[in-house]
Design a protein around this motif. Structure first.
Motif, PDB file in Angstrom:
ATOM      1  N   ASP A 186      -5.390  33.965  31.686  1.00 45.10           N
ATOM      2  CA  ASP A 186      -6.338  33.283  30.807  1.00 45.10           C
ATOM      3  C   ASP A 186      -7.564  32.847  31.609  1.00 45.10           C
ATOM      4  O   ASP A 186      -7.452  32.081  32.573  1.00 45.10           O
ATOM      5  CB  ASP A 186      -5.653  32.066  30.176  1.00 45.10           C
ATOM      6  CG  ASP A 186      -6.482  31.389  29.114  1.00 45.10           C
ATOM      7  OD1 ASP A 186      -7.728  31.501  29.143  1.00 45.10           O
ATOM      8  OD2 ASP A 186      -5.884  30.724  28.250  1.00 45.10           O
ATOM      9  N   ALA A 187      -8.728  33.333  31.216  1.00 45.13           N
ATOM     10  CA  ALA A 187      -9.966  33.034  31.939  1.00 45.13           C
ATOM     11  C   ALA A 187     -10.248  31.536  32.019  1.00 45.13           C
ATOM     12  O   ALA A 187     -10.891  31.072  32.968  1.00 45.13           O
ATOM     13  CB  ALA A 187     -11.132  33.756  31.284  1.00 45.13           C
ATOM     14  N   SER A 188      -9.748  30.767  31.066  1.00 41.51           N
ATOM     15  CA  SER A 188      -9.982  29.319  31.116  1.00 41.51           C
ATOM     16  C   SER A 188      -9.227  28.653  32.264  1.00 41.51           C
ATOM     17  O   SER A 188      -9.490  27.499  32.598  1.00 41.51           O
ATOM     18  CB  SER A 188      -9.601  28.670  29.778  1.00 41.51           C
ATOM     19  OG  SER A 188      -8.204  28.728  29.568  1.00 41.51           O
ATOM     20  N   ASN A 189      -8.294  29.369  32.898  1.00 42.52           N
ATOM     21  CA  ASN A 189      -7.536  28.826  34.030  1.00 42.52           C
ATOM     22  C   ASN A 189      -8.065  29.283  35.389  1.00 42.52           C
ATOM     23  O   ASN A 189      -7.493  28.934  36.419  1.00 42.52           O
ATOM     24  CB  ASN A 189      -6.058  29.211  33.902  1.00 42.52           C
ATOM     25  CG  ASN A 189      -5.413  28.521  32.733  1.00 42.52           C
ATOM     26  OD1 ASN A 189      -5.641  27.347  32.493  1.00 42.52           O
ATOM     27  ND2 ASN A 189      -4.602  29.250  31.997  1.00 42.52           N
ATOM     28  N   THR A 190      -9.143  30.055  35.386  1.00 38.43           N
ATOM     29  CA  THR A 190      -9.677  30.604  36.632  1.00 38.43           C
ATOM     30  C   THR A 190     -10.003  29.514  37.644  1.00 38.43           C
ATOM     31  O   THR A 190      -9.644  29.617  38.821  1.00 38.43           O
ATOM     32  CB  THR A 190     -10.925  31.467  36.356  1.00 38.43           C
ATOM     33  OG1 THR A 190     -10.555  32.525  35.470  1.00 38.43           O
ATOM     34  CG2 THR A 190     -11.506  32.037  37.642  1.00 38.43           C
TER      35      THR A 190
END
Length: 158
Positions: free
Chosen positions: A133-137
């Protein structure tokens, strides 16, 4: 995963989480027939992007600190000798996402346990999970940075 480690009685552990699967019913037998003894056996991973889009991920046949500093191996396609968890401890649960990375970085890059690359796909991975998930990068980058600081001297890897 740590509950599984505590209950493990076999020689190796393989972790399949939600969205992970063995590619076929013969995979465990196929790996067993290789008669390998290294501490960590790691193989290829099928990435499922949805809409019938997949890709086989391949890794280098030799792992080192430089590769692991920026990359990782995939736990759904990695067999870890149970004794490594007894020696180095289970996954560090202070990390929300990078507990497996912490374990792999320490055991492979720092402790230099033995590894062997299995040159065929072991498992499949649905890319809709937390680590994709890109929001966790940002969180992943911070956790990895903390892991590097834990094991490396400043300037050791640039």
């Amino acid at each position: 995963m740590n509950k599984g480690i505590a209950a493990a009685s076999g020689d190796y552990c393989l972790f399949l989480n939600s969205g992970d699967w063995l590619l076929n019913s013969e995979i465990l037998l196929s790996v067993s027939k290789l008669n390998l003894s290294e501490d960590i056996l790691y193989g290829e991973l099928l990435f499922d992007f949805g809409n019938s889009t997949t890709k086989i991920g391949k890794l280098p046949d030799k792992l080192n600190i430089y590769y692991l500093f920026n990359g990782n191996i995939w736990h759904p396609a990695t067999f870890i000798k149970t004794k490594l968890f007894q020696k180095f401890g289970p996954y560090n649960t202070t990390y929300k996402i990078a507990g497996d990375y912490d374990f792999f970085f320490n055991t492979i890059a720092i402790q230099k346990v033995s590894t062997h690359y299995v040159e065929f796909p072991i498992s499949g991975y649905n890319t809709n999970g937390i680590s994709s998930d890109a929001s966790n990068t940002k969180l992943i980058q911070q956790e990895r940075s903390n892991i590097h600081k834990k094991y490396l001297q400043p300037g050791q890897i640039e």
